[in-house]
Write a protein that holds these residues in place. Structure first.
Motif, PDB file in Angstrom:
ATOM      1  N   LEU A  14      57.007  -4.117  50.038  1.00 27.52           N
ATOM      2  CA  LEU A  14      56.348  -5.412  50.080  1.00 27.52           C
ATOM      3  C   LEU A  14      56.533  -6.127  48.756  1.00 27.52           C
ATOM      4  N   PRO A  15      56.656  -7.444  48.818  1.00 28.71           N
ATOM      5  CA  PRO A  15      56.639  -8.195  47.561  1.00 28.71           C
ATOM      6  C   PRO A  15      55.277  -7.997  46.884  1.00 28.71           C
ATOM      7  N   GLU A  16      55.246  -8.108  45.583  1.00 29.37           N
ATOM      8  CA  GLU A  16      54.032  -7.833  44.809  1.00 29.37           C
ATOM      9  C   GLU A  16      52.834  -8.661  45.274  1.00 29.37           C
ATOM     10  N   ASP A  17      53.049  -9.944  45.598  1.00 24.44           N
ATOM     11  CA  ASP A  17      51.917 -10.777  46.011  1.00 24.44           C
ATOM     12  C   ASP A  17      51.300 -10.282  47.319  1.00 24.44           C
ATOM     13  N   LEU A  18      52.127  -9.815  48.254  1.00 22.57           N
ATOM     14  CA  LEU A  18      51.588  -9.281  49.503  1.00 22.57           C
ATOM     15  C   LEU A  18      50.915  -7.933  49.289  1.00 22.57           C
ATOM     16  N   ALA A  19      51.468  -7.129  48.420  1.00 25.06           N
ATOM     17  CA  ALA A  19      50.846  -5.835  48.102  1.00 25.06           C
ATOM     18  C   ALA A  19      49.466  -6.059  47.485  1.00 25.06           C
ATOM     19  N   GLU A  20      49.339  -7.054  46.614  1.00 24.04           N
ATOM     20  CA  GLU A  20      48.045  -7.382  46.015  1.00 24.04           C
ATOM     21  C   GLU A  20      47.068  -7.858  47.087  1.00 24.04           C
ATOM     22  N   PHE A  21      47.537  -8.687  48.020  1.00 28.43           N
ATOM     23  CA  PHE A  21      46.695  -9.171  49.108  1.00 28.43           C
ATOM     24  C   PHE A  21      46.162  -8.002  49.934  1.00 28.43           C
ATOM     25  N   VAL A  22      47.042  -7.057  50.256  1.00 25.39           N
ATOM     26  CA  VAL A  22      46.642  -5.875  51.020  1.00 25.39           C
ATOM     27  C   VAL A  22      45.569  -5.102  50.264  1.00 25.39           C
ATOM     28  N   ASP A  23      45.788  -4.884  48.976  1.00 25.26           N
ATOM     29  CA  ASP A  23      44.829  -4.133  48.161  1.00 25.26           C
ATOM     30  C   ASP A  23      43.493  -4.870  48.042  1.00 25.26           C
ATOM     31  N   GLU A  24      43.553  -6.176  47.768  1.00 26.65           N
ATOM     32  CA  GLU A  24      42.330  -6.962  47.571  1.00 26.65           C
ATOM     33  C   GLU A  24      41.485  -7.034  48.841  1.00 26.65           C
ATOM     34  N   ASN A  25      42.130  -7.009  50.001  1.00 23.18           N
ATOM     35  CA  ASN A  25      41.423  -7.153  51.264  1.00 23.18           C
ATOM     36  C   ASN A  25      41.204  -5.828  51.981  1.00 23.18           C
ATOM     37  N   HIS A  26      41.506  -4.742  51.287  1.00 24.80           N
ATOM     38  CA  HIS A  26      41.275  -3.395  51.818  1.00 24.80           C
ATOM     39  C   HIS A  26      41.883  -3.211  53.213  1.00 24.80           C
ATOM     40  N   ILE A  27      43.104  -3.665  53.371  1.00 27.16           N
ATOM     41  CA  ILE A  27      43.798  -3.576  54.653  1.00 27.16           C
ATOM     42  C   ILE A  27      44.492  -2.219  54.742  1.00 27.16           C
ATOM     43  N   ASN A  28      44.302  -1.550  55.868  1.00 28.51           N
ATOM     44  CA  ASN A  28      45.032  -0.316  56.139  1.00 28.51           C
ATOM     45  C   ASN A  28      46.411  -0.762  56.612  1.00 28.51           C
ATOM     46  N   LEU A  29      47.358  -0.803  55.700  1.00 27.96           N
ATOM     47  CA  LEU A  29      48.668  -1.372  55.977  1.00 27.96           C
ATOM     48  C   LEU A  29      49.419  -0.613  57.060  1.00 27.96           C
ATOM     49  N   PHE A  32      47.918  -1.601  60.377  1.00 33.18           N
ATOM     50  CA  PHE A  32      48.217  -3.002  60.659  1.00 33.18           C
ATOM     51  C   PHE A  32      49.653  -3.166  61.161  1.00 33.18           C
ATOM     52  N   VAL A  33      50.600  -2.562  60.465  1.00 35.91           N
ATOM     53  CA  VAL A  33      52.008  -2.661  60.850  1.00 35.91           C
ATOM     54  C   VAL A  33      52.237  -2.011  62.210  1.00 35.91           C
ATOM     55  N   GLN A  34      51.644  -0.853  62.433  1.00 31.59           N
ATOM     56  CA  GLN A  34      51.786  -0.182  63.724  1.00 31.59           C
ATOM     57  C   GLN A  34      51.263  -1.071  64.856  1.00 31.59           C
ATOM     58  N   ASP A  35      50.076  -1.640  64.663  1.00 30.02           N
ATOM     59  CA  ASP A  35      49.483  -2.486  65.704  1.00 30.02           C
ATOM     60  C   ASP A  35      50.343  -3.713  65.984  1.00 30.02           C
ATOM     61  N   LYS A  36      50.824  -4.367  64.945  1.00 25.01           N
ATOM     62  CA  LYS A  36      51.636  -5.578  65.129  1.00 25.01           C
ATOM     63  C   LYS A  36      52.976  -5.251  65.787  1.00 25.01           C
TER      64      LYS A  36
END
Length: 69
Positions: A14-29, A32-36
């Motif tokens: 992931l680009p750094e900005d998206l990785a930060e978004f995932v971390d800040e929002n406590h997303i189980n990446l 999320f990817v599996q579901d999508k």
């Protein structure tokens, strides 16, 4: 006795900005990817039913091309 089936895993970057978004929002990446991806696969496997006008238009085009009489 149950056998444990371990499926091979893939890694994504992931680009750094998206990785930060995932971390800040406590997303189980992973989840999320599996579901999508499952949603995408399911939507591509579903056949859309044609309405009467669409079916008629396709039949007319096939008739014009000589595939139907």
């Amino acid at each position: 006795m149950h056998k444990l089936c371990i499926m091979p895993r893939k890694t994504i970057s992931l680009p750094e900005d998206l990785a930060e978004f995932v971390d800040e929002n406590h997303i189980n990446l992973s989840r999320f990817v599996q579901d999508k991806l499952r949603e995408l696969a399911d939507s591509e496997n579903q056949q859309e039913e044609l309405d009467d006008d669409q079916a008629k238009e396709i039949a007319d085009k096939l008739r014009q091309l000589g595939y139907l009489e």
